[in-house]
Design a protein around this motif. Sequence first.
Motif, PDB file in Angstrom:
ATOM      1  N   LEU A 258    -124.360 -32.368 -18.487  1.00 27.85           N
ATOM      2  CA  LEU A 258    -125.408 -31.507 -17.934  1.00 27.85           C
ATOM      3  C   LEU A 258    -125.938 -30.552 -18.998  1.00 27.85           C
ATOM      4  O   LEU A 258    -127.155 -30.299 -19.080  1.00 27.85           O
ATOM      5  N   ALA A 259    -125.037 -30.029 -19.811  1.00 25.95           N
ATOM      6  CA  ALA A 259    -125.473 -29.148 -20.895  1.00 25.95           C
ATOM      7  C   ALA A 259    -126.308 -29.910 -21.918  1.00 25.95           C
ATOM      8  O   ALA A 259    -127.301 -29.378 -22.451  1.00 25.95           O
ATOM      9  N   ALA A 260    -125.939 -31.162 -22.198  1.00 25.20           N
ATOM     10  CA  ALA A 260    -126.726 -31.970 -23.134  1.00 25.20           C
ATOM     11  C   ALA A 260    -128.127 -32.231 -22.587  1.00 25.20           C
ATOM     12  O   ALA A 260    -129.127 -32.151 -23.322  1.00 25.20           O
ATOM     13  N   ALA A 261    -128.221 -32.540 -21.295  1.00 25.64           N
ATOM     14  CA  ALA A 261    -129.537 -32.759 -20.688  1.00 25.64           C
ATOM     15  C   ALA A 261    -130.373 -31.486 -20.720  1.00 25.64           C
ATOM     16  O   ALA A 261    -131.586 -31.527 -21.000  1.00 25.64           O
ATOM     17  N   ALA A 262    -129.732 -30.350 -20.447  1.00 27.40           N
ATOM     18  CA  ALA A 262    -130.460 -29.081 -20.486  1.00 27.40           C
ATOM     19  C   ALA A 262    -130.938 -28.770 -21.899  1.00 27.40           C
ATOM     20  O   ALA A 262    -132.078 -28.305 -22.101  1.00 27.40           O
ATOM     21  N   ALA A 263    -130.088 -29.015 -22.896  1.00 27.28           N
ATOM     22  CA  ALA A 263    -130.483 -28.762 -24.284  1.00 27.28           C
ATOM     23  C   ALA A 263    -131.641 -29.664 -24.696  1.00 27.28           C
ATOM     24  O   ALA A 263    -132.575 -29.223 -25.389  1.00 27.28           O
ATOM     25  N   LEU A 264    -131.609 -30.917 -24.262  1.00 23.86           N
ATOM     26  CA  LEU A 264    -132.702 -31.835 -24.581  1.00 23.86           C
ATOM     27  C   LEU A 264    -134.005 -31.383 -23.928  1.00 23.86           C
ATOM     28  O   LEU A 264    -135.082 -31.420 -24.557  1.00 23.86           O
ATOM     29  N   ALA A 265    -133.922 -30.933 -22.687  1.00 26.15           N
ATOM     30  CA  ALA A 265    -135.129 -30.468 -21.996  1.00 26.15           C
ATOM     31  C   ALA A 265    -135.680 -29.205 -22.648  1.00 26.15           C
ATOM     32  O   ALA A 265    -136.902 -29.055 -22.821  1.00 26.15           O
ATOM     33  N   ILE A 266    -134.799 -28.283 -23.018  1.00 25.78           N
ATOM     34  CA  ILE A 266    -135.260 -27.044 -23.658  1.00 25.78           C
ATOM     35  C   ILE A 266    -135.892 -27.337 -25.013  1.00 25.78           C
ATOM     36  O   ILE A 266    -136.941 -26.773 -25.370  1.00 25.78           O
ATOM     37  N   ALA A 267    -135.257 -28.228 -25.788  1.00 23.70           N
ATOM     38  CA  ALA A 267    -135.820 -28.579 -27.094  1.00 23.70           C
ATOM     39  C   ALA A 267    -137.196 -29.225 -26.938  1.00 23.70           C
ATOM     40  O   ALA A 267    -138.131 -28.931 -27.709  1.00 23.70           O
ATOM     41  N   SER A 268    -137.342 -30.091 -25.944  1.00 26.58           N
ATOM     42  CA  SER A 268    -138.648 -30.720 -25.708  1.00 26.58           C
ATOM     43  C   SER A 268    -139.683 -29.678 -25.310  1.00 26.58           C
ATOM     44  O   SER A 268    -140.838 -29.705 -25.790  1.00 26.58           O
ATOM     45  N   GLY A 269    -139.293 -28.742 -24.441  1.00 24.01           N
ATOM     46  CA  GLY A 269    -140.235 -27.710 -24.020  1.00 24.01           C
ATOM     47  C   GLY A 269    -140.660 -26.810 -25.158  1.00 24.01           C
ATOM     48  O   GLY A 269    -141.846 -26.463 -25.299  1.00 24.01           O
ATOM     49  N   VAL A 270    -139.686 -26.410 -25.998  1.00 23.28           N
ATOM     50  CA  VAL A 270    -140.023 -25.546 -27.137  1.00 23.28           C
ATOM     51  C   VAL A 270    -140.945 -26.269 -28.107  1.00 23.28           C
ATOM     52  O   VAL A 270    -141.926 -25.696 -28.618  1.00 23.28           O
ATOM     53  N   ARG A 271    -140.651 -27.546 -28.354  1.00 24.60           N
ATOM     54  CA  ARG A 271    -141.505 -28.297 -29.295  1.00 24.60           C
ATOM     55  C   ARG A 271    -142.907 -28.507 -28.729  1.00 24.60           C
ATOM     56  O   ARG A 271    -143.904 -28.489 -29.477  1.00 24.60           O
ATOM     57  N   LEU A 272    -143.010 -28.684 -27.422  1.00 26.72           N
ATOM     58  CA  LEU A 272    -144.335 -28.798 -26.808  1.00 26.72           C
ATOM     59  C   LEU A 272    -145.116 -27.495 -26.932  1.00 26.72           C
ATOM     60  O   LEU A 272    -146.337 -27.505 -27.165  1.00 26.72           O
TER      61      LEU A 272
END
Length: 256
Positions: A18-32
């Motif tokens: 769950l933490a990995a999925a959250a980190a991936l989503a946050i990284a995608s949002g920041v890069r967007l």
Amino acid sequence: MEVQNARRWAPRGTRAWLAAAAALAIASGVRLLLHPFIGPFLPGSAFCIAASLVEYFFGLAPALTVMLLGLCIADYLFVPPYADITVFDRADLALLISYPLVTLLVIVLIERLRRSQFRAELIASVAQSRYEMLLRHDNERLLARRAVDETHRLLRHLSHHHKTFIFIQALERNALQPADDLKPQSALPRLPNEIAPGPRFADADPDDIARLSKGLWPGSHRVRMKSGDGAAKLTECVCERFTTHAGDFLVLRIGA
């Protein structure tokens, strides 16, 4: 020192994923959010940071998953032509080589550091437990040695002053019981301290004996003792405490 459990430092369970999925989503949002400002520059940097953080806190498998999914997202959304997987050019090749190489290097270094840290913690824990065992063993040995010394002192005291003893009082009930008669403390009734009379017990005043048996302590005491003509007079007495392997004892004798 080789520790086989060092590789198991990372927490297990769904929390890591769950933490990995959250980190991936946050990284995608920041890069967007940054994409309108930096464009295709460093498309995988946010995912590299996310994979490194996941590796530090949750281990190798979630970090590799974040790295691989981040590579796909970065190539699809942040490498021109955007949202097009039919074109493979130099930008895609550069991302495919540089991003996994840098991210894997960081992840492997963090993994080695975390294993070394966990190994050191395990060794320290084992050393601490062994140190505590040694301390307990030394304390038990010292207590046993002290009890033996006190027993010898009590025996010497008895042999030297055996004619002047009034009584010996045991501070623990099981000190006067045979080993076969010992029972759990919860099963024993609370009885008064036991008294073993000495050679001068009959000469002491019964009231003083009753008083001292209820509140005897090491030090000097005055006891009414019968003299040769049958009259009672106050006599200076000494009480000493002895701690032996069989328990604690108070010895009351006529003082010299």
